[in-house]
Design a protein around this motif. Structure first.
Motif, PDB file in Angstrom:
ATOM      1  N   ALA A  13       0.833  -1.206   0.000  1.00 36.66           N
ATOM      2  CA  ALA A  13       0.000   0.000   0.000  1.00 36.66           C
ATOM      3  C   ALA A  13       0.865   1.253   0.000  1.00 36.66           C
ATOM      4  CB  ALA A  13      -0.929  -0.012   1.212  1.00 36.66           C
ATOM      5  N   ARG A  14       1.925   1.260   0.816  1.00 34.50           N
ATOM      6  CA  ARG A  14       2.795   2.441   0.840  1.00 34.50           C
ATOM      7  C   ARG A  14       3.464   2.667  -0.505  1.00 34.50           C
ATOM      8  NH1 ARG A  14       3.812   0.557   6.165  1.00 34.50           N
ATOM      9  NH2 ARG A  14       5.578  -0.685   5.451  1.00 34.50           N
ATOM     10  N   ILE A  17       0.878   3.988  -2.953  1.00 33.61           N
ATOM     11  CA  ILE A  17       0.579   5.389  -2.649  1.00 33.61           C
ATOM     12  C   ILE A  17       1.701   6.294  -3.142  1.00 33.61           C
ATOM     13  CG2 ILE A  17       0.328   7.043  -0.757  1.00 33.61           C
ATOM     14  CD1 ILE A  17      -1.161   4.876   0.794  1.00 33.61           C
ATOM     15  N   ALA A  18       2.947   5.876  -2.869  1.00 37.07           N
ATOM     16  CA  ALA A  18       4.081   6.703  -3.288  1.00 37.07           C
ATOM     17  C   ALA A  18       4.133   6.845  -4.808  1.00 37.07           C
ATOM     18  CB  ALA A  18       5.389   6.094  -2.765  1.00 37.07           C
ATOM     19  N   SER A  20       1.721   6.345  -6.940  1.00 42.35           N
ATOM     20  CA  SER A  20       0.527   7.043  -7.432  1.00 42.35           C
ATOM     21  C   SER A  20       0.665   8.548  -7.248  1.00 42.35           C
ATOM     22  CB  SER A  20      -0.721   6.533  -6.700  1.00 42.35           C
ATOM     23  OG  SER A  20      -0.926   5.161  -6.935  1.00 42.35           O
ATOM     24  N   LEU A  21       1.190   8.961  -6.096  1.00 42.77           N
ATOM     25  CA  LEU A  21       1.395  10.396  -5.866  1.00 42.77           C
ATOM     26  C   LEU A  21       2.416  10.969  -6.843  1.00 42.77           C
ATOM     27  CD1 LEU A  21       1.375  10.538  -1.969  1.00 42.77           C
ATOM     28  CD2 LEU A  21      -0.429  11.279  -3.533  1.00 42.77           C
ATOM     29  N   THR A 178      -8.127  11.445  -7.794  1.00 41.86           N
ATOM     30  CA  THR A 178      -8.256  11.025  -6.397  1.00 41.86           C
ATOM     31  C   THR A 178      -9.212   9.859  -6.272  1.00 41.86           C
ATOM     32  OG1 THR A 178      -7.809  13.280  -5.637  1.00 41.86           O
ATOM     33  CG2 THR A 178      -8.868  11.790  -4.081  1.00 41.86           C
ATOM     34  N   PHE A 181      -7.424   6.909  -7.566  1.00 40.43           N
ATOM     35  CA  PHE A 181      -6.394   6.546  -6.603  1.00 40.43           C
ATOM     36  C   PHE A 181      -6.999   5.744  -5.450  1.00 40.43           C
ATOM     37  CE2 PHE A 181      -4.250   7.821  -2.632  1.00 40.43           C
ATOM     38  CZ  PHE A 181      -3.014   7.259  -2.862  1.00 40.43           C
ATOM     39  N   CYS A 182      -8.125   6.216  -4.920  1.00 38.39           N
ATOM     40  CA  CYS A 182      -8.781   5.509  -3.812  1.00 38.39           C
ATOM     41  C   CYS A 182      -9.271   4.131  -4.247  1.00 38.39           C
ATOM     42  CB  CYS A 182      -9.943   6.337  -3.278  1.00 38.39           C
ATOM     43  SG  CYS A 182      -9.432   7.881  -2.470  1.00 38.39           S
ATOM     44  N   ILE A 185      -6.180   1.841  -4.559  1.00 36.90           N
ATOM     45  CA  ILE A 185      -5.687   1.424  -3.249  1.00 36.90           C
ATOM     46  C   ILE A 185      -6.628   0.397  -2.624  1.00 36.90           C
ATOM     47  CG2 ILE A 185      -5.296   2.201  -0.883  1.00 36.90           C
ATOM     48  CD1 ILE A 185      -3.022   2.847  -2.700  1.00 36.90           C
TER      49      ILE A 185
END
Length: 450
Positions: A13-14, A17-18, A20-21, A178, A181-182, A185
């Motif tokens: 997940a981290r 997230i990284a 994706s950001l 967003t 992204f959600c 995830i």
């Protein structure tokens, strides 16, 4: 404090997230650059957004069109004529009725003639480059009346272009990205949890494996290929470990059996020698024989077949042990008493329980002075105990933590190690109550085997 191992879900997940950001930042940068260097597209967006903001304050009451700005809107679109630039605003109906205007000659210079039919949208470049100098307008329907809002921006003194960029980024990119992204995830975490369910099931199965069953293995059915390969490798390892343990058990049992015969022959030859040193050697051989018997008992306890368990009576086992070992106790100038307070049937291996009680009584005999009173009690309940009034376990300082030890006298204390192992096989609990010169009481509770 030992740090906890990281969670696979957390790691993935981290990273998602990284990345994706980073992807969102790159995409936003690309889109910003695309808009920033396309003056035509950006100026149209700016005019459309600003005229829509103005249209929100146009009201129609009883067929009369009015412009009712709040304080913020008046400050934002006030008439400016300075070196920083200027903002001119005119609102009229399709019939040419002026609703609001903050300009005179500038309106004629920058806006469409009043008599011209109001178009859906128009734009004209006043001066090239940034900050923008453009004029344009857009029509809106308000209460059945067509209203044309026209705006001339010279050198963009209020930074309308940045508002247009942020608005476009928020509406067209940040919100949908967003949401995506959600969803990514959530879908990733759900997928990982689903994929790891077989691993959790395998871990639960591994915890439930019976260590006494050398054929126990982890299931590989209905598992993903990657996890199935891991489970298969673990099963192969379990097979090798079981073979190794079985070899060690056979080795220990065979050694004890093979040594017993020459030891007996040596004792027989020593008995023919009339010398104090021969008697000392006989005692040493007796101690060696006792150790060999204990090693054999320990190997037998480690080689238990689950099919050997049966419903039995602790009272009957205790009575048989007391009857069989009584001559040994009496020969060593000790007394033995058997007390039966009643025990319920338990699931156990009678031979191992007998071995356990025999070891406890032998320890009480060998490590206490003459005249010691020994009590073998069964009950009340699924409990057996061996109690003596001797010197206590002064040679066992850590008896509550490890029942296998090397005593200060140099002798190997295997008797209590055997007792502990047999208790573990029956999920029984051991309680030791001892004190110097007060004696020792060792109780084994078979409640889990009832």
């Amino acid at each position: 404090m030992k740090p906890r191992n990281p969670s696979l879900i957390g790691i993935v997940a981290r990273r998602i997230i990284a990345f994706s950001l980073v992807a969102m930042a790159i995409q936003i940068g690309v889109v910003l650059a695309d808009y920033w260097f396309d003056d035509e597209k950006l100026s149209v967006l700016m005019l459309q957004q600003e005229t829509e903001n103005l249209a929100a304050h146009v009201q129609v009451r009883n067929g009369v069109v009015t412009y009712e700005p709040n304080h913020e809107m008046r400050e934002r679109y006030q008439d400016r004529r300075d070196d920083d630039g200027a903002i001119f605003l005119r609102i009229r109906t399709a019939a040419g009725v002026i609703v609001y205007s903050n300009c005179t000659s500038e309106c004629a210079q920058h806006f469409l003639p009043v008599g011209v039919d109001a178009p859906q949208f128009w734009k004209r470049l006043i001066a090239p480059g940034k900050p923008f100098s453009v004029a344009g307008g857009q029509t809106f329907e308000r209460g059945g009346t067509t209203v044309l809002i026209e705006l001339a921006i010279l050198n963009d003194p209020n930074g309308f272009v940045y508002g247009a960029l942020l608005h476009e980024m928020f509406d067209s990119m940040i919100v949908p990205m967003t949401l995506m992204f959600c969803l990514v995830i959530g879908a990733t975490i759900w997928s990982i949890r689903s994929a790891l369910k077989p691993v959790a099931m395998a871990a639960q199965t591994a915890d439930a494996l019976d260590p006494r069953d050398g054929k126990a293995r982890l299931p590989v059915t209905r598992m993903p290929q990657e996890i199935a390969r891991l489970v298969t490798a673990v099963n192969r390892m379990l097979t090798r470990v079981a073979d190794l343990i079985q070899s060690q058990k056979l080795f220990s049992s065979s050694i004890a059996h093979e040594i017993r015969t020459p030891v007996s022959i040596a004792k027989m030859e020593l008995s023919r020698i009339n010398d104090p040193r021969a008697r000392n050697a006989e005692r040493d051989l007796d101690a060696l024989t006792h150790i060999l018997e204990q090693l054999t008992s320990l190997a037998r306890a480690d080689a238990v077949d689950p099919a050997a368990y049966q419903r039995t009576s602790l009272s009957q086992i205790g009575a048989a042990v007391a009857e069989a070992i009584a001559p040994f106790v009496f020969d060593h100038d000790k007394s033995l008493e058997f007390v039966d307070d009643g025990t319920p049937p338990v699931t156990a291996i009678p031979a191992l329980v007998e071995n356990m009680l025999r070891n406890l009584i032998e320890n009480a005999v060998k490590h206490n002075p003459p005249g010691t009173r020994i009590i073998l009690a069964c009950g009340p309940g699924p409990v057996v105990s061996v109690e003596d009034n001797g010197k206590g376990l002064v040679d066992l300082p850590e008896h509550h933590e490890d029942l296998g030890y090397v005593k200060s006298s140099g002798q190997l204390g295997l008797g209590l190690k055997i007792v502990r192992r047999i208790s573990e096989l029956h999920q029984a609990t051991i309680a030791i109550d001892t004190a110097p010169k007060r004696g020792t009481k060792i109780s084994i509770d078979f409640s889990a085997a009832v």
